[in-house]
Design a protein around this motif. Structure first.
Motif, PDB file in Angstrom:
ATOM      1  N   THR A 150      -3.531   0.801  -8.880  1.00  0.00           N
ATOM      2  CA  THR A 150      -3.337   0.626  -7.434  1.00  0.00           C
ATOM      3  C   THR A 150      -4.284   1.549  -6.673  1.00  0.00           C
ATOM      4  O   THR A 150      -4.977   1.128  -5.739  1.00  0.00           O
ATOM      5  N   HIS A 183       3.033   8.799  -6.722  1.00  0.00           N
ATOM      6  CA  HIS A 183       2.253   8.123  -7.765  1.00  0.00           C
ATOM      7  C   HIS A 183       0.894   7.633  -7.260  1.00  0.00           C
ATOM      8  O   HIS A 183      -0.146   7.947  -7.827  1.00  0.00           O
ATOM      9  N   VAL A 184       0.911   6.861  -6.183  1.00  0.00           N
ATOM     10  CA  VAL A 184      -0.346   6.290  -5.693  1.00  0.00           C
ATOM     11  C   VAL A 184      -1.187   7.366  -4.997  1.00  0.00           C
ATOM     12  O   VAL A 184      -2.377   7.523  -5.273  1.00  0.00           O
ATOM     13  N   ASP A 203       3.639  15.791   2.382  1.00  0.00           N
ATOM     14  CA  ASP A 203       4.622  15.113   1.531  1.00  0.00           C
ATOM     15  C   ASP A 203       5.994  15.700   1.816  1.00  0.00           C
ATOM     16  O   ASP A 203       6.138  16.908   2.045  1.00  0.00           O
ATOM     17  N   GLN A 205       8.208  16.139  -0.259  1.00  0.00           N
ATOM     18  CA  GLN A 205       8.526  17.087  -1.330  1.00  0.00           C
ATOM     19  C   GLN A 205       7.465  18.187  -1.328  1.00  0.00           C
ATOM     20  O   GLN A 205       6.308  17.952  -1.698  1.00  0.00           O
ATOM     21  N   ARG A 208       5.011  18.777  -4.171  1.00  0.00           N
ATOM     22  CA  ARG A 208       3.912  17.808  -4.335  1.00  0.00           C
ATOM     23  C   ARG A 208       2.741  18.163  -3.415  1.00  0.00           C
ATOM     24  O   ARG A 208       1.583  18.079  -3.803  1.00  0.00           O
ATOM     25  N   GLY A 259      -2.040   2.866   0.433  1.00  0.00           N
ATOM     26  CA  GLY A 259      -1.341   2.026  -0.538  1.00  0.00           C
ATOM     27  C   GLY A 259       0.048   1.570  -0.132  1.00  0.00           C
ATOM     28  O   GLY A 259       0.602   0.661  -0.738  1.00  0.00           O
ATOM     29  N   ASN A 261       3.286  -0.203   1.306  1.00  0.00           N
ATOM     30  CA  ASN A 261       3.574  -1.589   1.683  1.00  0.00           C
ATOM     31  C   ASN A 261       4.090  -1.656   3.112  1.00  0.00           C
ATOM     32  O   ASN A 261       4.751  -0.738   3.580  1.00  0.00           O
TER      33      ASN A 261
END
Ligand code: NAD
Length: 345
Positions: A150, A183-184, A203, A205, A208, A259, A261
């Motif tokens: 992705t 992830h992305v 982020d 979190q 991260r 990325g 949606n």
């Protein structure tokens, strides 16, 4: 015991609701279209308030999967599944087995993959009850987490948009603001750093964001600021609805390409607001198709040419942005037009 009920929903081929109250299982599969091939899409597990909210989400997501597959040139249709529940607390092997049984009841009309709240290891469990699953781990014959694919597609799309907006696809020294380094976003950041970009991140979190700061010397900003920092590209990689009447006037990037949606809160109004600000948006389902491409090419077509399919994202983005300028229409409207032509509706 699993009870399956089929709902009639206009514009959708199949909508199946599965329930087993004793096992705390409640899920919906929506098959939007199988005109181009079996429908494929992720399973999302989310603590929806009720079935109505879950149904709305699964229908919207399944519809988007049809467009994503079609515009990417893949011979699959659009489908999606949702499990109502908190993935941290309610994701039991029984729930995943029941999901497998619900998928199996559709006899291959819907092929599952992962979405929020589901990891490849969960799909391994689902696959104990049905063979219509992609994205299981290597040991289970799947191609695993699609997030790197992705991110590679997002990078290709960013390069194409940069060519259109800045006259060069070179990302060296470009400033990219990434919202969400999961992830992305994490894979995307790694690729961008290799291409010489400077990163700003936020982020939910903290750890991260801190990891991104250490690994990439990224600047970390509060969640409320990431969309309005001065940048060449704003990359939403966390959640949907981030482009809306409040945030669009605050944006200070030339390109929005990420990325996540369903980035627009209101797809009728917000793409026009963004266009009026002369900010180029790359439609999310064109840009983030790399993961779907990996699953289809590797696990449905049983081929290895994932990279060349992902490279095609660059060409599609170029086409969408060129037609957008030519017709003075937001890129999302142009992408929808191209996708619907391909689906043949
Ligand atoms: P993820 O859960 O791994 O990462 C999302 C990250 O966003 C997390 O680190 C989370 O803490 C952070 N976040 C949440 N709310 C935030 C906020 N308000 N501000 C900043 N950060 C916030 O998810 P992912 O797999 O990386 O997917 C990200 C998006 O991309 C989702 O919209 C997903 O539907 C979409 N997508 C993912 C893939 C894929 O291959 N994983 C493919 C297509 C589309």
């Amino acid at each position: 015991m699993l009870e399956i009920k089929h709902l009639k929903v206009k514009g959708f081929e199949t909508v199946a609701v599965g329930k087993d109250p004793a096992a705390n299982f409640h899920a919906i599969i929506a098959v939007h279209s199988t005109r181009l091939g079996p429908s494929l899409g992720g399973i999302r597990m989310w603590p929806y308030k009720n079935e109505k909210e879950a149904l709305q989400d699964v229908l919207r997501l399944a519809n988007a999967m049809s467009k994503k597959a079609a515009i990417s040139g893949l011979q699959v249709g659009g489908g999606k599944a949702v499990i109502i529940g908190n993935p941290e607390k309610e994701k039991t092997p029984t729930v995943l087995h029941l999901m497998g049984a619900l998928i199996d009841s559709l006899k291959g009309q819907y092929i599952a993959a992962k979405d929020s709240g589901i990891v490849p290891e969960d799909l391994n469990v689902v696959s104990e009850k049905t063979r219509h699953v992609t994205g299981t781990t290597g040991k289970h014959g799947g191609s695993g987490d699609p997030s790197l694919s992705t991110a590679k597609g997002v990078l290709k799309g960013m390069q194409a948009a940069s060519q259109v907006v800045f006259g060069s696809q070179n990302l060296n020294n470009r400033v990219v603001a990434i919202q969400g380094v999961g992830h992305v976003g994490w894979n995307l950041g790694n690729l961008l750093v290799k291409h010489g970009a400077n990163l700003i991140v936020a982020d939910l979190q903290q750890e991260r964001a801190a990891r991104a700061q250490r690994a990439w010397k990224a600047e970390v900003v509060p969640l409320s600021r990431i969309h309005r920092v001065p940048a060449d590209i704003f990359a939403p990689c966390a959640l949907g609805g981030v482009l809306n009447a409040k945030t669009i006037p605050q944006l200070r990037a030339s390109i929005v390409a990420g990325g996540a949606n369903n980035q627009f809160l209101d797809e009728e109004r917000d793409p026009y607001l963004l266009m009026r600000r002369n900010i180029v948006h790359v439609p999310d389902y064109v840009l983030n198709a790399g993961g779907l491409i990996q699953l289809v090419v590797r696990e449905v077509l049983h081929q290895r040419r994932v990279a060349s399919w992902i490279n095609n994202i660059q060409r599609t983005v170029r086409q969408v942005l060129t037609e957008s300028l030519r017709d003075n229409l937001p890129p999302l409207i142009v992408a929808n037009r191209l996708a619907l032509e391909k689906i043949g509706t």
